[in-house]
Write a protein that holds these residues in place. Structure first.
Motif, PDB file in Angstrom:
ATOM      1  N   VAL A 184      13.421 -13.017  15.007  1.00  0.00           N
ATOM      2  CA  VAL A 184      12.793 -13.272  13.709  1.00  0.00           C
ATOM      3  C   VAL A 184      11.674 -12.247  13.538  1.00  0.00           C
ATOM      4  O   VAL A 184      10.856 -12.055  14.448  1.00  0.00           O
ATOM      5  CB  VAL A 184      12.211 -14.696  13.609  1.00  0.00           C
ATOM      6  N   HIS A 185      11.645 -11.586  12.384  1.00  0.00           N
ATOM      7  CA  HIS A 185      10.596 -10.605  12.114  1.00  0.00           C
ATOM      8  C   HIS A 185      10.107 -10.764  10.678  1.00  0.00           C
ATOM      9  O   HIS A 185      10.901 -11.003   9.764  1.00  0.00           O
ATOM     10  CB  HIS A 185      11.107  -9.178  12.324  1.00  0.00           C
ATOM     11  N   PHE A 186       8.778 -10.623  10.508  1.00  0.00           N
ATOM     12  CA  PHE A 186       8.164 -10.642   9.188  1.00  0.00           C
ATOM     13  C   PHE A 186       7.673  -9.235   8.850  1.00  0.00           C
ATOM     14  O   PHE A 186       7.135  -8.540   9.707  1.00  0.00           O
ATOM     15  CB  PHE A 186       6.972 -11.605   9.143  1.00  0.00           C
ATOM     16  N   ARG A 187       7.837  -8.850   7.586  1.00  0.00           N
ATOM     17  CA  ARG A 187       7.307  -7.564   7.128  1.00  0.00           C
ATOM     18  C   ARG A 187       6.704  -7.735   5.735  1.00  0.00           C
ATOM     19  O   ARG A 187       7.067  -8.655   4.996  1.00  0.00           O
ATOM     20  CB  ARG A 187       8.400  -6.488   7.093  1.00  0.00           C
ATOM     21  N   TYR A 188       5.808  -6.798   5.399  1.00  0.00           N
ATOM     22  CA  TYR A 188       5.058  -6.911   4.154  1.00  0.00           C
ATOM     23  C   TYR A 188       4.932  -5.530   3.504  1.00  0.00           C
ATOM     24  O   TYR A 188       4.946  -4.505   4.179  1.00  0.00           O
ATOM     25  CB  TYR A 188       3.650  -7.459   4.428  1.00  0.00           C
ATOM     26  N   ARG A 189       4.772  -5.535   2.186  1.00  0.00           N
ATOM     27  CA  ARG A 189       4.472  -4.286   1.484  1.00  0.00           C
ATOM     28  C   ARG A 189       3.678  -4.605   0.224  1.00  0.00           C
ATOM     29  O   ARG A 189       3.788  -5.699  -0.345  1.00  0.00           O
ATOM     30  CB  ARG A 189       5.734  -3.498   1.171  1.00  0.00           C
ATOM     31  N   GLY A 190       2.889  -3.653  -0.188  1.00  0.00           N
ATOM     32  CA  GLY A 190       2.078  -3.825  -1.393  1.00  0.00           C
ATOM     33  C   GLY A 190       1.613  -2.461  -1.873  1.00  0.00           C
ATOM     34  O   GLY A 190       2.099  -1.420  -1.417  1.00  0.00           O
ATOM     35  N   HIS A 191       0.670  -2.447  -2.783  1.00  0.00           N
ATOM     36  CA  HIS A 191       0.163  -1.188  -3.321  1.00  0.00           C
ATOM     37  C   HIS A 191      -1.015  -0.693  -2.501  1.00  0.00           C
ATOM     38  O   HIS A 191      -1.913  -1.454  -2.141  1.00  0.00           O
ATOM     39  CB  HIS A 191      -0.241  -1.366  -4.782  1.00  0.00           C
ATOM     40  N   GLY A 192      -0.998   0.589  -2.160  1.00  0.00           N
ATOM     41  CA  GLY A 192      -2.089   1.198  -1.420  1.00  0.00           C
ATOM     42  C   GLY A 192      -3.241   1.574  -2.337  1.00  0.00           C
ATOM     43  O   GLY A 192      -3.229   1.306  -3.545  1.00  0.00           O
TER      44      GLY A 192
ATOM     45  N   THR B 237      -6.505  -8.227   4.251  1.00  0.00           N
ATOM     46  CA  THR B 237      -6.494  -9.695   4.166  1.00  0.00           C
ATOM     47  C   THR B 237      -7.115 -10.229   2.883  1.00  0.00           C
ATOM     48  O   THR B 237      -6.905 -11.397   2.531  1.00  0.00           O
ATOM     49  CB  THR B 237      -7.244 -10.303   5.368  1.00  0.00           C
ATOM     50  N   GLY B 238      -7.880  -9.402   2.175  1.00  0.00           N
ATOM     51  CA  GLY B 238      -8.491  -9.853   0.925  1.00  0.00           C
ATOM     52  C   GLY B 238      -7.587  -9.714  -0.279  1.00  0.00           C
ATOM     53  O   GLY B 238      -7.981 -10.050  -1.398  1.00  0.00           O
ATOM     54  N   VAL B 239      -6.357  -9.225  -0.060  1.00  0.00           N
ATOM     55  CA  VAL B 239      -5.394  -9.036  -1.139  1.00  0.00           C
ATOM     56  C   VAL B 239      -4.037  -9.562  -0.676  1.00  0.00           C
ATOM     57  O   VAL B 239      -3.667  -9.394   0.488  1.00  0.00           O
ATOM     58  CB  VAL B 239      -5.271  -7.538  -1.523  1.00  0.00           C
ATOM     59  N   LEU B 240      -3.311 -10.189  -1.574  1.00  0.00           N
ATOM     60  CA  LEU B 240      -1.966 -10.653  -1.233  1.00  0.00           C
ATOM     61  C   LEU B 240      -0.995  -9.475  -1.196  1.00  0.00           C
ATOM     62  O   LEU B 240      -1.112  -8.549  -2.003  1.00  0.00           O
ATOM     63  CB  LEU B 240      -1.464 -11.662  -2.263  1.00  0.00           C
ATOM     64  N   PRO B 241      -0.032  -9.495  -0.283  1.00  0.00           N
ATOM     65  CA  PRO B 241       1.038  -8.486  -0.357  1.00  0.00           C
ATOM     66  C   PRO B 241       1.874  -8.728  -1.603  1.00  0.00           C
ATOM     67  O   PRO B 241       1.902  -9.831  -2.143  1.00  0.00           O
ATOM     68  CB  PRO B 241       1.845  -8.739   0.922  1.00  0.00           C
ATOM     69  N   GLU B 242       2.524  -7.686  -2.055  1.00  0.00           N
ATOM     70  CA  GLU B 242       3.381  -7.855  -3.226  1.00  0.00           C
ATOM     71  C   GLU B 242       4.766  -8.356  -2.828  1.00  0.00           C
ATOM     72  O   GLU B 242       5.406  -9.089  -3.567  1.00  0.00           O
ATOM     73  CB  GLU B 242       3.501  -6.544  -3.992  1.00  0.00           C
ATOM     74  N   TRP B 243       5.206  -7.957  -1.642  1.00  0.00           N
ATOM     75  CA  TRP B 243       6.513  -8.373  -1.131  1.00  0.00           C
ATOM     76  C   TRP B 243       6.377  -8.903   0.286  1.00  0.00           C
ATOM     77  O   TRP B 243       5.581  -8.387   1.076  1.00  0.00           O
ATOM     78  CB  TRP B 243       7.485  -7.195  -1.116  1.00  0.00           C
TER      79      TRP B 243
END
Length: 207
Positions: free
Chosen positions: A151-159, A174-180
């Motif tokens: 099981v693996h979790f991954r995240y992505r968002g805007h830089g 941590t102060g911003v939610l990931p987008e995906w």
């Protein structure tokens, strides 16, 4: 008499041949029935695995889609919106009321190693609970799926440049939610699950 003896011998040979053919037919039929039984069992097992996979995927999608940008307290007392690494994520989200009361809860989705493989565990706790390092304890109310190989979790968002980043196994902002968010699951038996990818509609903002 010699004709009668020949006729009797021929009849005995025919009987012997018929017995051999009957035995072969029984063996072939038995093997075919065993094959059908094994095929049916395999089919039933695959259907059961698919049903469990679909139920788990739906539950995960539902919880992750309901994540809200609500600050909660980390272990050091700081306010965060999201904590995520390869095997564990913590966030605040809405829970629909099924049997118990629904509402907004601090939640943890975690992959936990057990003697039977990895277990996907999901717990909901009080907002004032500061111990984000607490492990989810597998049980009837928290186990989403078990008997998993990986099981693996991954995240992505805007830089900072405003562009969408690649997939990362650790969410540093941590102060911003990931987008995906992506959850990748490989069971001990059977094919890999289709990747569970959820886009958070409220990513990047705080309430």
């Amino acid at each position: 008499r010699s004709g009668q003896a020949a006729q009797q011998s021929f009849t005995l040979l025919e009987l012997l041949l018929a017995t051999v053919l009957l035995a072969m037919a029984i063996i072939v039929t038995g093997a075919a029935l065993r094959g059908l039984s094994l095929g049916r069992e395999r089919s039933d097992r695959q259907i059961r695995q698919a049903e469990l996979r679909d139920a788990a995927s739906t539950a995960i999608r539902e919880r992750l889609s309901a994540i809200t940008p609500t600050p909660f307290l980390a272990g050091d007392g700081s306010e965060v919106l999201f904590i995520g690494d390869d095997r564990k994520m913590a966030y605040v989200g809405n829970v629909r009321a099924y049997v118990g009361a629904g509402g907004t809860f601090r939640q943890t989705l975690q992959a936990i190693p057990t003697r039977d493989g990895m277990t996907l565990c999901l717990r909901a706790g009080e907002m004032r609970d500061r111990n984000e390092a607490a492990d989810c304890v597998p049980g009837p109310q928290t186990t989403v799926a078990e008997g998993l190989k990986q099981v693996h979790f991954r995240y992505r968002g805007h830089g900072v440049d405003g562009k969408l980043t690649g997939w990362n196994s650790h969410w540093a902002t941590t102060g911003v939610l990931p987008e995906w968010i992506e959850v990748a699951v490989t069971p001990e038996t059977g094919p890999e699950w289709p990747p569970i990818r959820v886009r958070l509609p409220l990513a990047g903002s705080a309430q």
